[in-house]
Structure formats: C-alpha cells, structure tokens
Design an enzyme around this catalytic site. Sequence first.
Site, PDB file in Angstrom:
ATOM      1  N   HIS A 196       0.827  -1.209   0.000  1.00 16.78           N
ATOM      2  CA  HIS A 196       0.000   0.000   0.000  1.00 16.78           C
ATOM      3  C   HIS A 196       0.859   1.256   0.000  1.00 16.78           C
ATOM      4  O   HIS A 196       0.837   2.048   0.935  1.00 16.78           O
ATOM      5  CB  HIS A 196      -0.948  -0.008   1.207  1.00 16.78           C
ATOM      6  N   ASN A 197       1.599   1.428  -1.071  1.00 11.30           N
ATOM      7  CA  ASN A 197       2.402   2.640  -1.218  1.00 11.30           C
ATOM      8  C   ASN A 197       1.947   3.376  -2.482  1.00 11.30           C
ATOM      9  O   ASN A 197       0.944   3.004  -3.094  1.00 11.30           O
ATOM     10  CB  ASN A 197       3.890   2.273  -1.280  1.00 11.30           C
ATOM     11  N   THR A 241       3.056   3.411  -5.369  1.00  8.65           N
ATOM     12  CA  THR A 241       3.079   2.658  -6.630  1.00  8.65           C
ATOM     13  C   THR A 241       1.733   1.960  -6.828  1.00  8.65           C
ATOM     14  O   THR A 241       1.221   1.885  -7.944  1.00  8.65           O
ATOM     15  CB  THR A 241       4.232   1.630  -6.621  1.00  8.65           C
ATOM     16  N   HIS A 242       1.168   1.481  -5.731  1.00  7.24           N
ATOM     17  CA  HIS A 242      -0.168   0.871  -5.824  1.00  7.24           C
ATOM     18  C   HIS A 242      -1.180   1.937  -6.270  1.00  7.24           C
ATOM     19  O   HIS A 242      -2.018   1.692  -7.138  1.00  7.24           O
ATOM     20  CB  HIS A 242      -0.562   0.261  -4.475  1.00  7.24           C
ATOM     21  N   ASP A 272      -8.640  -1.450  -8.239  1.00  6.71           N
ATOM     22  CA  ASP A 272      -7.940  -1.641  -6.956  1.00  6.71           C
ATOM     23  C   ASP A 272      -7.382  -3.060  -6.815  1.00  6.71           C
ATOM     24  O   ASP A 272      -6.295  -3.250  -6.271  1.00  6.71           O
ATOM     25  CB  ASP A 272      -8.933  -1.340  -5.814  1.00  6.71           C
ATOM     26  N   GLN A 332      -3.061 -17.024  -3.521  1.00  6.39           N
ATOM     27  CA  GLN A 332      -3.474 -16.379  -4.767  1.00  6.39           C
ATOM     28  C   GLN A 332      -4.597 -17.159  -5.462  1.00  6.39           C
ATOM     29  O   GLN A 332      -5.510 -16.568  -6.034  1.00  6.39           O
ATOM     30  CB  GLN A 332      -2.271 -16.212  -5.710  1.00  6.39           C
ATOM     31  N   HIS A 355      -7.025   6.858  -3.112  1.00  2.00           N
ATOM     32  CA  HIS A 355      -7.909   5.910  -2.440  1.00  2.00           C
ATOM     33  C   HIS A 355      -7.275   5.181  -1.248  1.00  2.00           C
ATOM     34  O   HIS A 355      -7.996   4.659  -0.403  1.00  2.00           O
ATOM     35  CB  HIS A 355      -8.461   4.879  -3.440  1.00  2.00           C
ATOM     36  N   ASP A 356      -5.967   5.122  -1.178  1.00  2.00           N
ATOM     37  CA  ASP A 356      -5.315   4.454  -0.037  1.00  2.00           C
ATOM     38  C   ASP A 356      -4.354   5.383   0.687  1.00  2.00           C
ATOM     39  O   ASP A 356      -3.446   4.919   1.392  1.00  2.00           O
ATOM     40  CB  ASP A 356      -4.544   3.211  -0.528  1.00  2.00           C
TER      41      ASP A 356
END
Length: 914
Positions: free
Chosen positions: A640-641, A643-644, A798, A850, A681-682
């Site tokens: 959650h940085n 780049t995301h 997302d 995954q 958004h984050d």
Amino acid sequence: MGCSPSTLPNSSSTAGGAGGVGNAPLPPLDANEKDGSLLFCIKLRRSRMRRCSCGAVTLQNQNGDGSTGSATCGDNMMCNQGLLNPLQTKNESDYEKLSTGKKDSIVTVAALGNFTHSVVRRATGTGSTGTSGTSSSGGGRPGHRKSSLALALTPEDDSMDVYQRNLMDLKYPTVLPPNPQLKALLVFHKSDSICEVVTLACQRHQLDVTLVKSKEEALETLHKSYATAQCYHLIIIDARSTKGLDAEHIARTIRHTHGHHLTTIIAVCKKSFFEKDDALIALLDAGVNRCIAETTNLTLCSVELKQILHSIIRPHNVMSTQQALYTALHRLKEVVLITDDVLRIQYANRATERLLNMRLDEIISKPLGDIFVSDLSTISEQGKSIKEFDGILMVRRKNQESIPMHVRVVPVACIGSAPTHLIFNFDIPGGGMDFIATLPQPKEAPRGSLHSVRRCSFDVRSIASDGLRRTSLAKLTSLPLEAPITKENCSADEARLIDKVLDFLKREGLYSPQMKEIRTDDPIATDLIGALLTGPSVYSSRRSSNDSIIRTGNSTRTATIVPAKMKANPIIMELLEESLKWDFDIFKLEEITDYHPLLYLGMEMFRRFDVFATLNIDENVCKAWLAVIEAHYHKSNTYHNSTHAADVMQATGAFITQLASKDMVMDRMDEATALIAAAAHDVDHPGRSSAFLCNSNNPLAILYNDLTVLESHHAAITFKLTLGDDKINIFKNLDKETYKSARSTIIDMILATEMTRHFEHLAKFVSVFGNEMEPRELVQSEEETSILMRRMLIKVADVSNPARPMQYCIEWARRIAEEYFMQTDEEKQRHMPIVMPMFDRATCSIPKSQIGFIEYIIQDMMHAWDGFIDMPELITCMQINYSQWKKYDEQGVNTLADIMAKQPPVGNKSSSSK
Ligand SMILES: Nc1ncnc2c1ncn2[C@@H]1O[C@@H]2COP(=O)(O)O[C@H]2[C@H]1O
C-alpha cells in the site's frame, strides 16, 4: 482582420446573407410536405398541413369534435405562420397562443405527453429600426415584404419584420431555435488597431460587446455570465502572440467550462500563421471554431463576422433545440418508433419500451418484423415505394403476448426524395394512450446510458470454460437479488410499490451477504477471504494497545514539494506514452521516477483526460496536489504505497479509455473524479488492515467506530490535505454545487474499495448490468447506474493485480504477502489477535493464497467487468496467472523466496515466468 483564404468573401456574397442560408431558395413543396410527413407529424394524426396563400405551411386541426384549432395565415402582410397543437382541446392555457403583440417569437415544447409546438410571429406593424440596410431584400415569397428566409440574428437583419422567424425554421427543424440578443466577449491583451476593428465589426452587427484583457478576466466574466444566465454566444480571442495571451489554453478552458460547449470561439491570428498549419490546428484542436487572419480593414472584418454568425452561431442555435425535441419525444405518452428504409428500428421512445416490454437496447437495430406478428409487406415491399399506412397490426410484446394496435406510418425523406425513415405512431384501437401506462413495464434503459450499450450478457450461473471453480458464484446467485413475486402478474400500482420496496432494500444494503464464517477447501484462502470480507467484528477479543501506527501530522510530508527532477526526462516520457495500455510497466516507472510514480503517472493521466480544464485549475496546482498525496503514502509499505496508487490510477485511465471506445463516454467531471479517487484511495494507509486497527484500539478505529476505518480515513485525509492548503487545492475554482457533487463522488468511490462490501457492490452491479438471461426488473435512474459503474470501476482497478501480465501479478502478490507477513509479525510481537494466522512468512503458501483470492474474489468480478467493458485481456491474464499459481502449487513452490527465485527481474516485459 483579413479573411482566411478559405473564407474570403466573393462578389456574390452580400453583407446581408453572405454565405449563410439567408439567400437560399425556398424549396418547393414536396410530397412529404403535402402529405404532412414531417417528423413533426408524429403527433398530427388528426391534422393536415395546408399551405396558406402566402406560401407558409400551416396545420389544420381536425379534431374529432370538428373544431379547427389551426394556425391560419392572418393576412398576406403579416402571415401568422403557426403550428398549434392539433390535439389542443382541454387546457388552452397549456399552450402558447398566437400573439401579435409580443416582441419575441415563442417556442414551446410541452413535456409530459403533450407535444406542443406553437410559433408566434410578431406583427410587423410596430415597425423596426433596422440600421444599415445590410439585410437582404427581395427574393421573398409573395406576401412577405422581405425574404422570409432572412435570419433574425440581429435587428440589423430585419428592416421590416424584426424577429420574424425563418420559414425554414418551421420545417428544418421543427422547433424554433432561440433568438436572443447576441453577446460577444473579446479577449485581447491590448486595445490595438486590430482589437478596435473587431470591436467595430461586432458593433456593426449589433452584438453586445465586452472586452477583457486576460485569461483570468475572461474566465471570471464567463463564470458570472453563466451564473446570471447571460451567456456569451461568441468569444473572440487574440491569438497573434502567446506572450500576451495563451489563446490555446483559454479556448480549451472555455470549452470545458459549464455551459460553453456550443459557444462559438474565434481566434484572431497573424497572417503568417496561415502559411503553416500547426499553430492553427493546435487552436482548432483546443476548441476554437474558426481561425481568422488579423486585419485593419473593417469591411473584411465585418463580412467575416457575418459569415460566422450565419455559418456557425446560427447552426449552433438550431442544434440546441434538438434537445427539446428529443425530450418531448421521449416523454410522449404515445408510442413513437422510427425505422430506416429497410425497417430496422432506429429510435424508440419510452412509451415504446413500455408497449413492447423491452429495454431500449433490446429494441434498437432490431428488424421491425421482430415486434410485429402481422405481415408488414403492406408497409414496405422490396422494390415498391414506401407509402403512408394507417391500419390495425398485431404487435408482439416480449413475453409473446400479442396486442392489436392502431398503427400509422409516415415516410420521411431526410436526404433526397426517397424515404429514408418511417415514423410509426401506435395507439390502442378506439382506446386512450393511458393503456400503455397500465402495461407491465420494462426496466428503464436511459438513452445513451450504460444500459443501452452493454456489450454482452454476464450469466452468473454459467460455468466458465476456464477451469476455474465458480465457488463464489454460488454465493452470488443465492443472494436475495429479486423478490419472489414478479411485477408481471400484478397491477401498475402494485408494480410501482414493488419498485419502491426493491429500491429501499437495495439502499439498505440487504444484498450484502453476512459471511461471519467462511470455510474454503484451503485454510490460507479461508484466512484471507475471511479477513477481507468480514471486517473486524469477528476479531473482537481485543488486547489493549495504545500504539498508533498511523503517522499523523508528519510535517515533512505536507512540506514536500515536487521533486526537482520532474522535468521532461525522455525515458520517463517514453514510458508514459504507454500509460493507457494494460501491460504498462508500473514497476519500471517506480524505479525511473525514484519512487515518485504517482506524481508522474498522475500528471500524465490528468493531461490525457484534460483534468486541468475540467477543474479549471493550473497544472502546477495539480502537480503540487499529486506530490503531497504521494508524500502521504508510506514508502515503508511494501504494497500500500504510492506505486499501488499509481497502478490503480493507471487501470482507471485504461478503463475510462475503453469505456469511451465502447461509446460509454464518461462525463468529464466523472473522469476527473475517478482519477482523483484512484490516486487518493489508499492515502496514508498504515500497511495494516482495518481489523488490525480495531484490534489495537487505534485512534482511527475509535474515530470511525470500527466501521470502514481505513477507507473513511483515506477519504477524509484526502479532503483535509486538499482543502488545507490553497497551493494544492485542486477544487478551488469549482462552483459550490460542482464541488459538492465531485466531493460526494470521490468519497463514494473511495469507500467502495472497502472489501467487506465486495459482494454487495458486485451483486448490485450484476443485477443491473450483468445478467441478460434474466433481466432484472429494477428501475434504476441513470445517476444510480452510473454510481454502480464508478464503484465497480475503482474496485476492479484496486484489485486488478491478479489480472495483470504475469510478472507484475507475481510482484504484487509478493508485495501484499510481505505486508501481511509484517502485520502478522507485529500482531505476534504485541500479543494481539492474529487476523490472518496463515500469513506467516515461515509457512505460508503464496500460490494457495493467490488461488483462493482469484477463485473467491477476483474471477466473478473480472467476468462481470469484462462483460460490461469488453476487455478480454483481463480474463486472459487472470487465467494465465491462475494456471501459473496452480503449477507452482503442484510443484511445491510455496514461499516467497521460492517464487522470487523463479522470476526474471521486474521491469523486463519480454521475459516470462519459469
Ligand atoms: N494479490 C492479492 N492477494 C491477496 N490479497 C490481495 C491481493 N491484492 C489485493 N489484495 C487485498 O485486497 C484488498 C483490496 O483493498 P485494499 O487495497 O485495502 O487491500 C487489499 C488487499 O488486502
């Protein structure tokens, strides 16, 4: 101002009608006109047109009661050309009446079923003080003092019949355009001789002129004019030099300002600009309608202006009336349907949808034969000419029940003399049109809406051939999406009630499955899906902890400025050229921007989608905003940085582009708000889940009562940061209402990323857009459907990483697993409840996590989204990745270390997983 080469006046162009339609010969009466087959005649079944002795076409009412409410030609001098509602019987006051005392002509289109059109021409007896005699004279019809075709653009045109309407107005189109006092805004850096000539030319044509000297002044004037409904019809910008004014930028900004999409923008350019086309094309691309060369010759300038009035402003006015016409048609109680000459349906109004019990997207383009039981050869037989028809035909409703309808068909020739279209008008034999309203009604499919262009069905019950298990489908289909009773077998009132109840149920979130306990075949999947979908409530055994992991008030962040390096770095620029592609390499961007991907990608997206103009904001403010938002993403988070955030923004841009290519163009403001929501958004994500924050009594969990903790924080801090500093306030130039709506959209989108409501959002989306096999009867407004679409858009963006090309998918899986592991580490260390015990770096199987994530969360969503947006690459990538995870699982390649050892370096697109 000299005319541009293509617009130089020739000797036959008189000032009065130069180049415009003013001197066009009146077309002779044609067959269509005689038999009343103008488009307008859809409502004229009891009417007939007749031509008055002066040549004007009038309509005679032939109501059943024998009354004749026709507009007649009063006298030859003052022909009161009029079209009155032929069905005008009940309420006279509903309609505008002929008036000889009023100055302005009146056009009325009464909505809600009464399709009214009246045309009032002012008596000419009051005279006019037309000034320069530039209006054309002669060539008119007998009985008219001047050409009835003269355009009433300015009083100057109307030496005798001020405000008289053009007879052509009565025919093409049938709703008269507005006829206001024209206003011109001149944007000239300085009042030199060129500016003076332009001003004089405007005044010569009776334009109300305002002169401003800067972009800011121009925009402020336009804002004020919009607020007071005093719009400018013509804006002339000095484009001779970019030093004083940036005409291109001004034009672009104006074009995106509310209420100015039909404003005529003219750029005054240096003569030398006409030697090469690049500067002119740039201006035209920015929204300028015409470039003209500078001149000090008042005659040339005046003629040029006259041509612009006739050839651009006038057609714009005419175009603006079409909205009124379509609104009237849409709301008409009568069924109106238009086909082309081979009887393929081209248009259907709302009553048609009701009659046929079909949605618009099921009607348009269908052969007419599909909706009739009766033989249509009487209407159109190949090789035979199409004639009017009036008779009873059997219409087939969707559920196969047939209804006899009185059908009238009128052929219309739009081009040439052969009919190009047929207008169908239905009613119930001997009955009132209210009958249609009592029929069971179809789902609304608003015109131009997402409904009407949906590509294909998404059958939630279908089993994909991809070999993926459809476990979550079962959950989805078992959701209470529809009431057990249907509206087919009840009265209209009951049906309306059911609609209301369903609406209520939807809003109350009853779609949301209450999955307190989730069991899958695999404990890792159970862990992950449980944590994502159920939220913190199941982990109520809190240990006290006052530690806040939210780093609030970090002053160095707000102080962050745009990195000095943000210049036109060719490597970055080259990469950003690919920024709308699905295989865009976000990790390479992360690397070459020195961990500022959001800033660069954000500016690229804002530029591509013209967000600067939409928000009416300087690029530097956007740049500063992106820099501050990026600075508030935590670099220490592996997943959650920023780049995301950049990745989600990139996916958003790709989706908006794809939607547009499928004719589902989003509103400019919707595009801007979607990109902003994606970027933010984050923001300030702590790298720990909401459940962790609740379990640790984090102040944010306390503040938001354990509900939607992180997403509420992301939305709140976005606005706190943005509004807290004028230098980054990208909303500061929006008017109150626009800001309010933009804020609400952004908040709604950010909150939609909360995974505990994943199935609720997905189920609603599928219920509206998804399953054509079993169309829902829920009536949604366009606004509601667009909200559902925007939520789905950001949700898919997302969590799109499992549907990205494999090497990116694997890198994202590594990053999220690492972040989960760190949370587990911290939970263990602080003796807190462990939210996902299986996510322990020593034991966790990444492939299993995954596989579970794709099976339970991703695949249905991707299928629904692909069914809507048509991006098969999402499904292809997802399936390839799924197979790869399966392979790793079978091979026992489980840990991060094992998997990463098998990967080629990130950023090398051509390589693939081993
Ligand atoms: N590849 C992935 N594997 C497991 N979980 C994921 C993956 N991608 C996203 N997520 C989760 O999905 C969540 C979506 O919302 P968040 O971004 O808040 O947090 C995200 C992660 O917790």
